[in-house]
Write a protein that holds these residues in place. Sequence first.
Motif, PDB file in Angstrom:
ATOM      1  N   GLN A   1     -10.973  35.518  57.159  1.00 19.90           N
ATOM      2  CA  GLN A   1     -11.959  34.498  56.790  1.00 19.90           C
ATOM      3  C   GLN A   1     -11.667  33.937  55.399  1.00 19.90           C
ATOM      4  OE1 GLN A   1     -13.935  33.285  58.870  1.00 19.90           O
ATOM      5  NE2 GLN A   1     -14.552  34.838  60.330  1.00 19.90           N
ATOM      6  N   LYS A   2     -10.860  34.652  54.613  1.00 24.34           N
ATOM      7  CA  LYS A   2     -10.496  34.185  53.269  1.00 24.34           C
ATOM      8  C   LYS A   2      -9.453  33.067  53.309  1.00 24.34           C
ATOM      9  CE  LYS A   2     -11.287  38.526  50.813  1.00 24.34           C
ATOM     10  NZ  LYS A   2     -10.638  39.553  49.983  1.00 24.34           N
ATOM     11  N   ILE A   3      -8.827  32.878  54.470  1.00 22.13           N
ATOM     12  CA  ILE A   3      -7.835  31.819  54.602  1.00 22.13           C
ATOM     13  C   ILE A   3      -8.557  30.484  54.602  1.00 22.13           C
ATOM     14  CG2 ILE A   3      -6.063  30.777  56.075  1.00 22.13           C
ATOM     15  CD1 ILE A   3      -5.512  33.615  57.144  1.00 22.13           C
ATOM     16  N   ARG A   4      -8.125  29.618  53.704  1.00 19.81           N
ATOM     17  CA  ARG A   4      -8.751  28.297  53.635  1.00 19.81           C
ATOM     18  C   ARG A   4      -7.664  27.239  53.448  1.00 19.81           C
ATOM     19  NH1 ARG A   4      -9.557  31.101  49.062  1.00 19.81           N
ATOM     20  NH2 ARG A   4      -9.078  30.077  47.096  1.00 19.81           N
ATOM     21  N   GLU A   5      -8.006  26.049  53.836  1.00 21.99           N
ATOM     22  CA  GLU A   5      -7.064  24.947  53.732  1.00 21.99           C
ATOM     23  C   GLU A   5      -6.618  24.790  52.283  1.00 21.99           C
ATOM     24  OE1 GLU A   5      -6.689  20.300  55.079  1.00 21.99           O
ATOM     25  OE2 GLU A   5      -8.306  21.545  55.863  1.00 21.99           O
TER      26      GLU A   5
ATOM     27  N   VAL B   1       1.147  29.461  51.021  1.00 17.82           N
ATOM     28  CA  VAL B   1       1.683  30.556  51.823  1.00 17.82           C
ATOM     29  C   VAL B   1       3.099  30.828  51.333  1.00 17.82           C
ATOM     30  CG1 VAL B   1       2.265  31.366  54.151  1.00 17.82           C
ATOM     31  CG2 VAL B   1       0.316  29.817  53.825  1.00 17.82           C
ATOM     32  N   VAL B   2       3.374  32.092  50.975  1.00 14.20           N
ATOM     33  CA  VAL B   2       4.702  32.474  50.506  1.00 14.20           C
ATOM     34  C   VAL B   2       5.216  33.652  51.314  1.00 14.20           C
ATOM     35  CG1 VAL B   2       4.349  31.631  48.148  1.00 14.20           C
ATOM     36  CG2 VAL B   2       3.841  34.010  48.688  1.00 14.20           C
ATOM     37  N   GLY B   3       6.532  33.699  51.447  1.00 15.21           N
ATOM     38  CA  GLY B   3       7.159  34.818  52.132  1.00 15.21           C
ATOM     39  C   GLY B   3       7.226  36.034  51.230  1.00 15.21           C
ATOM     40  N   SER B   4       7.690  37.130  51.769  1.00 15.07           N
ATOM     41  CA  SER B   4       7.837  38.364  50.999  1.00 15.07           C
ATOM     42  C   SER B   4       8.853  38.199  49.876  1.00 15.07           C
ATOM     43  CB  SER B   4       8.253  39.513  51.920  1.00 15.07           C
ATOM     44  OG  SER B   4       9.466  39.197  52.575  1.00 15.07           O
ATOM     45  N   ASP B   5       9.661  37.148  49.966  1.00 17.60           N
ATOM     46  CA  ASP B   5      10.651  36.826  48.940  1.00 17.60           C
ATOM     47  C   ASP B   5      10.088  35.862  47.890  1.00 17.60           C
ATOM     48  OD1 ASP B   5      10.422  34.615  50.593  1.00 17.60           O
ATOM     49  OD2 ASP B   5      12.561  34.440  51.002  1.00 17.60           O
TER      50      ASP B   5
ATOM     51  N   GLY C   1      -5.051  36.363  48.667  1.00 18.36           N
ATOM     52  CA  GLY C   1      -5.704  36.300  47.364  1.00 18.36           C
ATOM     53  C   GLY C   1      -5.719  34.851  46.921  1.00 18.36           C
ATOM     54  N   ASP C   2      -5.086  34.580  45.786  1.00 22.81           N
ATOM     55  CA  ASP C   2      -4.971  33.190  45.353  1.00 22.81           C
ATOM     56  C   ASP C   2      -3.893  32.467  46.144  1.00 22.81           C
ATOM     57  OD1 ASP C   2      -2.947  34.677  44.138  1.00 22.81           O
ATOM     58  OD2 ASP C   2      -2.920  33.439  42.341  1.00 22.81           O
ATOM     59  N   LYS C   3      -3.149  33.217  46.939  1.00 24.91           N
ATOM     60  CA  LYS C   3      -2.185  32.676  47.906  1.00 24.91           C
ATOM     61  C   LYS C   3      -2.075  33.664  49.057  1.00 24.91           C
ATOM     62  CE  LYS C   3       1.200  33.500  44.632  1.00 24.91           C
ATOM     63  NZ  LYS C   3       2.441  33.121  43.977  1.00 24.91           N
ATOM     64  N   ILE C   4      -1.484  33.225  50.144  1.00 31.20           N
ATOM     65  CA  ILE C   4      -1.260  34.082  51.306  1.00 31.20           C
ATOM     66  C   ILE C   4       0.175  34.587  51.216  1.00 31.20           C
ATOM     67  CG2 ILE C   4      -1.140  34.182  53.829  1.00 31.20           C
ATOM     68  CD1 ILE C   4      -3.143  31.751  53.786  1.00 31.20           C
ATOM     69  N   VAL C   5       0.332  35.898  51.180  1.00 27.78           N
ATOM     70  CA  VAL C   5       1.652  36.517  51.083  1.00 27.78           C
ATOM     71  C   VAL C   5       1.981  37.147  52.434  1.00 27.78           C
ATOM     72  CG1 VAL C   5       3.078  38.211  49.882  1.00 27.78           C
ATOM     73  CG2 VAL C   5       1.269  37.000  48.635  1.00 27.78           C
ATOM     74  N   LEU C   6       3.162  36.852  52.934  1.00 29.29           N
ATOM     75  CA  LEU C   6       3.590  37.369  54.232  1.00 29.29           C
ATOM     76  C   LEU C   6       4.432  38.626  54.088  1.00 29.29           C
ATOM     77  CD1 LEU C   6       4.640  33.942  55.800  1.00 29.29           C
ATOM     78  CD2 LEU C   6       2.433  35.113  56.007  1.00 29.29           C
ATOM     79  N   VAL C   7       4.584  39.354  55.170  1.00 28.95           N
ATOM     80  CA  VAL C   7       5.412  40.567  55.184  1.00 28.95           C
ATOM     81  C   VAL C   7       6.862  40.248  55.531  1.00 28.95           C
ATOM     82  CG1 VAL C   7       3.484  42.111  55.725  1.00 28.95           C
ATOM     83  CG2 VAL C   7       4.846  41.158  57.587  1.00 28.95           C
ATOM     84  N   VAL C   8       7.137  38.979  55.835  1.00 33.47           N
ATOM     85  CA  VAL C   8       8.494  38.540  56.166  1.00 33.47           C
ATOM     86  C   VAL C   8       8.918  37.465  55.160  1.00 33.47           C
ATOM     87  CG1 VAL C   8       8.287  39.059  58.632  1.00 33.47           C
ATOM     88  CG2 VAL C   8       7.675  36.787  57.801  1.00 33.47           C
ATOM     89  N   SER C   9      10.208  37.229  55.066  1.00 30.77           N
ATOM     90  CA  SER C   9      10.715  36.191  54.158  1.00 30.77           C
ATOM     91  C   SER C   9      10.272  34.814  54.650  1.00 30.77           C
ATOM     92  CB  SER C   9      12.236  36.254  54.093  1.00 30.77           C
ATOM     93  OG  SER C   9      12.793  35.806  55.317  1.00 30.77           O
ATOM     94  N   ALA C  10      10.383  33.826  53.770  1.00 33.49           N
ATOM     95  CA  ALA C  10      10.033  32.456  54.135  1.00 33.49           C
ATOM     96  C   ALA C  10      10.867  31.972  55.318  1.00 33.49           C
ATOM     97  CB  ALA C  10      10.222  31.532  52.933  1.00 33.49           C
ATOM     98  N   GLU C  11      12.146  32.282  55.301  1.00 28.91           N
ATOM     99  CA  GLU C  11      13.026  31.857  56.395  1.00 28.91           C
ATOM    100  C   GLU C  11      12.600  32.488  57.720  1.00 28.91           C
ATOM    101  OE1 GLU C  11      15.720  29.889  58.579  1.00 28.91           O
ATOM    102  OE2 GLU C  11      15.245  29.492  56.487  1.00 28.91           O
ATOM    103  N   GLU C  12      12.293  33.785  57.698  1.00 28.21           N
ATOM    104  CA  GLU C  12      11.834  34.455  58.923  1.00 28.21           C
ATOM    105  C   GLU C  12      10.526  33.843  59.410  1.00 28.21           C
ATOM    106  OE1 GLU C  12      12.823  39.022  58.918  1.00 28.21           O
ATOM    107  OE2 GLU C  12      12.369  38.358  56.871  1.00 28.21           O
ATOM    108  N   ALA C  13       9.631  33.513  58.490  1.00 25.92           N
ATOM    109  CA  ALA C  13       8.355  32.907  58.864  1.00 25.92           C
ATOM    110  C   ALA C  13       8.579  31.562  59.547  1.00 25.92           C
ATOM    111  CB  ALA C  13       7.475  32.733  57.628  1.00 25.92           C
ATOM    112  N   ARG C  14       9.465  30.741  58.981  1.00 29.35           N
ATOM    113  CA  ARG C  14       9.736  29.427  59.574  1.00 29.35           C
ATOM    114  C   ARG C  14      10.315  29.559  60.981  1.00 29.35           C
ATOM    115  NH1 ARG C  14      11.649  28.480  54.148  1.00 29.35           N
ATOM    116  NH2 ARG C  14      10.047  27.317  53.042  1.00 29.35           N
TER     117      ARG C  14
END
Length: 59
Positions: free
Chosen positions: A5-9, A13-17, A39-52
Amino acid sequence: MLDVQKIREGLEVVGSDSTHVGSGGSHHYLSSDLIADIGDKIVLVVSAEEARQQWSAVD
């Protein structure tokens, strides 16, 4: 457990890298299982390339 619910427009969004992937609300979908932190951004458990490679476009 993450509170999606904390996700907002406009949240960055950043990758683990720490590489920019996009912004929350930008019409792409990633599984919430890929989110490490919201938090102040969404951090992923995968790199940006993997996310894309895994995202799905939403019409």
